[in-house]
Design a protein around this motif. Sequence first.
Motif, PDB file in Angstrom:
ATOM      1  N   VAL A  38       0.884  -1.163   0.000  1.00 56.32           N
ATOM      2  CA  VAL A  38       0.000   0.000   0.000  1.00 56.32           C
ATOM      3  C   VAL A  38       0.921   1.211   0.000  1.00 56.32           C
ATOM      4  CG1 VAL A  38      -1.818   1.252   1.217  1.00 56.32           C
ATOM      5  CG2 VAL A  38      -1.791  -1.262   1.266  1.00 56.32           C
ATOM      6  N   ASP A  39       0.921   1.927  -1.119  1.00 51.00           N
ATOM      7  CA  ASP A  39       1.869   3.028  -1.317  1.00 51.00           C
ATOM      8  C   ASP A  39       3.301   2.584  -1.014  1.00 51.00           C
ATOM      9  OD1 ASP A  39      -0.022   4.815  -2.235  1.00 51.00           O
ATOM     10  OD2 ASP A  39      -0.292   5.821  -0.304  1.00 51.00           O
ATOM     11  N   GLY A  40       3.638   1.384  -1.462  1.00 51.74           N
ATOM     12  CA  GLY A  40       4.997   0.870  -1.332  1.00 51.74           C
ATOM     13  C   GLY A  40       5.329   0.198  -0.017  1.00 51.74           C
ATOM     14  N   GLU A  41       4.433   0.257   0.947  1.00 49.76           N
ATOM     15  CA  GLU A  41       4.661  -0.365   2.255  1.00 49.76           C
ATOM     16  C   GLU A  41       3.978  -1.726   2.313  1.00 49.76           C
ATOM     17  OE1 GLU A  41       6.397   0.939   4.939  1.00 49.76           O
ATOM     18  OE2 GLU A  41       6.992   2.582   3.609  1.00 49.76           O
ATOM     19  N   LEU A  93       6.946 -12.987  -1.153  1.00 50.70           N
ATOM     20  CA  LEU A  93       7.471 -12.148  -2.236  1.00 50.70           C
ATOM     21  C   LEU A  93       7.185 -10.671  -2.000  1.00 50.70           C
ATOM     22  CD1 LEU A  93       6.596 -14.406  -5.270  1.00 50.70           C
ATOM     23  CD2 LEU A  93       8.874 -13.442  -4.831  1.00 50.70           C
ATOM     24  N   MET A  94       5.996 -10.370  -1.526  1.00 50.81           N
ATOM     25  CA  MET A  94       5.650  -8.964  -1.303  1.00 50.81           C
ATOM     26  C   MET A  94       6.460  -8.371  -0.153  1.00 50.81           C
ATOM     27  SD  MET A  94       3.726  -8.442  -3.804  1.00 50.81           S
ATOM     28  CE  MET A  94       3.186  -6.772  -3.516  1.00 50.81           C
ATOM     29  N   LEU A  99      11.201  -4.992   1.273  1.00 50.51           N
ATOM     30  CA  LEU A  99      12.529  -4.904   1.883  1.00 50.51           C
ATOM     31  C   LEU A  99      13.548  -4.390   0.873  1.00 50.51           C
ATOM     32  CD1 LEU A  99      14.759  -5.488   4.011  1.00 50.51           C
ATOM     33  CD2 LEU A  99      14.763  -7.858   3.155  1.00 50.51           C
ATOM     34  N   LEU A 100      13.562  -4.983  -0.319  1.00 50.20           N
ATOM     35  CA  LEU A 100      14.543  -4.587  -1.335  1.00 50.20           C
ATOM     36  C   LEU A 100      14.307  -3.169  -1.850  1.00 50.20           C
ATOM     37  CD1 LEU A 100      14.954  -7.927  -3.300  1.00 50.20           C
ATOM     38  CD2 LEU A 100      16.501  -6.907  -1.603  1.00 50.20           C
ATOM     39  N   ALA A 101      13.091  -2.698  -1.766  1.00 52.33           N
ATOM     40  CA  ALA A 101      12.810  -1.315  -2.165  1.00 52.33           C
ATOM     41  C   ALA A 101      13.420  -0.331  -1.165  1.00 52.33           C
ATOM     42  CB  ALA A 101      11.310  -1.093  -2.278  1.00 52.33           C
ATOM     43  N   LYS A 102      13.565  -0.769   0.071  1.00 52.29           N
ATOM     44  CA  LYS A 102      14.124   0.099   1.119  1.00 52.29           C
ATOM     45  C   LYS A 102      15.622  -0.086   1.302  1.00 52.29           C
ATOM     46  CE  LYS A 102      10.025   0.740   3.799  1.00 52.29           C
ATOM     47  NZ  LYS A 102       9.196   0.459   4.889  1.00 52.29           N
ATOM     48  N   LYS A 103      16.078  -1.325   1.135  1.00 50.50           N
ATOM     49  CA  LYS A 103      17.500  -1.633   1.348  1.00 50.50           C
ATOM     50  C   LYS A 103      18.027  -2.339   0.122  1.00 50.50           C
ATOM     51  CE  LYS A 103      17.776  -1.570   6.225  1.00 50.50           C
ATOM     52  NZ  LYS A 103      18.881  -1.558   7.119  1.00 50.50           N
ATOM     53  N   ARG A 104      18.903  -1.691  -0.577  1.00 49.75           N
ATOM     54  CA  ARG A 104      19.440  -2.232  -1.830  1.00 49.75           C
ATOM     55  C   ARG A 104      20.209  -3.535  -1.607  1.00 49.75           C
ATOM     56  NH1 ARG A 104      20.933   0.017  -7.097  1.00 49.75           N
ATOM     57  NH2 ARG A 104      22.802  -1.060  -7.792  1.00 49.75           N
ATOM     58  N   ALA A 105      20.934  -3.621  -0.507  1.00 51.45           N
ATOM     59  CA  ALA A 105      21.724  -4.817  -0.188  1.00 51.45           C
ATOM     60  C   ALA A 105      21.533  -5.164   1.290  1.00 51.45           C
ATOM     61  CB  ALA A 105      23.195  -4.586  -0.512  1.00 51.45           C
ATOM     62  N   ILE A 132      16.569 -13.852  -1.932  1.00 52.05           N
ATOM     63  CA  ILE A 132      16.687 -12.408  -1.748  1.00 52.05           C
ATOM     64  C   ILE A 132      18.105 -11.965  -2.094  1.00 52.05           C
ATOM     65  CG2 ILE A 132      16.651 -10.539  -0.040  1.00 52.05           C
ATOM     66  CD1 ILE A 132      14.304 -12.125   1.318  1.00 52.05           C
ATOM     67  N   LYS A 133      19.093 -12.709  -1.638  1.00 57.76           N
ATOM     68  CA  LYS A 133      20.487 -12.370  -1.950  1.00 57.76           C
ATOM     69  C   LYS A 133      20.758 -12.494  -3.454  1.00 57.76           C
ATOM     70  CE  LYS A 133      22.568 -13.410   2.478  1.00 57.76           C
ATOM     71  NZ  LYS A 133      23.616 -14.177   3.154  1.00 57.76           N
ATOM     72  N   ARG A 134      20.183 -13.503  -4.089  1.00 55.84           N
ATOM     73  CA  ARG A 134      20.354 -13.674  -5.531  1.00 55.84           C
ATOM     74  C   ARG A 134      19.727 -12.496  -6.286  1.00 55.84           C
ATOM     75  NH1 ARG A 134      20.552 -18.196  -9.657  1.00 55.84           N
ATOM     76  NH2 ARG A 134      21.095 -19.570  -7.937  1.00 55.84           N
ATOM     77  N   ALA A 135      18.587 -12.042  -5.835  1.00 57.27           N
ATOM     78  CA  ALA A 135      17.921 -10.906  -6.472  1.00 57.27           C
ATOM     79  C   ALA A 135      18.772  -9.648  -6.344  1.00 57.27           C
ATOM     80  CB  ALA A 135      16.541 -10.684  -5.870  1.00 57.27           C
ATOM     81  N   VAL A 136      19.400  -9.469  -5.194  1.00 62.07           N
ATOM     82  CA  VAL A 136      20.284  -8.317  -4.997  1.00 62.07           C
ATOM     83  C   VAL A 136      21.434  -8.382  -5.992  1.00 62.07           C
ATOM     84  CG1 VAL A 136      21.965  -7.270  -3.419  1.00 62.07           C
ATOM     85  CG2 VAL A 136      19.692  -7.915  -2.575  1.00 62.07           C
TER      86      VAL A 136
END
Length: 143
Positions: A38-41, A93-94, A99-105, A132-136
Amino acid sequence: VTVPRDTPLLWVIREEAGLTGTKFGCGRALCGACTVHVDGEARRSCVLPAGDAIGKKITTVEGLADNGVLSALQEAWIAENVPQCGYCQSGQLMSASALLAKKRAPTDEDIDAVMSANICRCGTYPRIRAAIKRAVTAKLEKP
């Protein structure tokens, strides 16, 4: 379609919009199967009144892909063989996407802190972390 403002957003998503990727788990915001953005959260749609989402951008698991092209996170999920029964996966996944939207790594601690709020009865937590690490890594390798 008009629904009462106190109708859980989950039911609007599933029954009115016909997007069935978001799952009903516990109905009490404890398991995470119903997680949407919801609005990215990351929010639990089973307890969020639809009226509170009016005018906000809602993203479900169906929205992670871009015109049929899977996101790096979805590709990593497949590569790491994360799903077993699959029931919790949309919520996982959501949460991971938020998480990845807030923390790049994110660190292992970051991943554990966010993902521990999502229950996986099959116990694929090590694979979730690996995905998650693979996606990063995949995102960092893209030009």
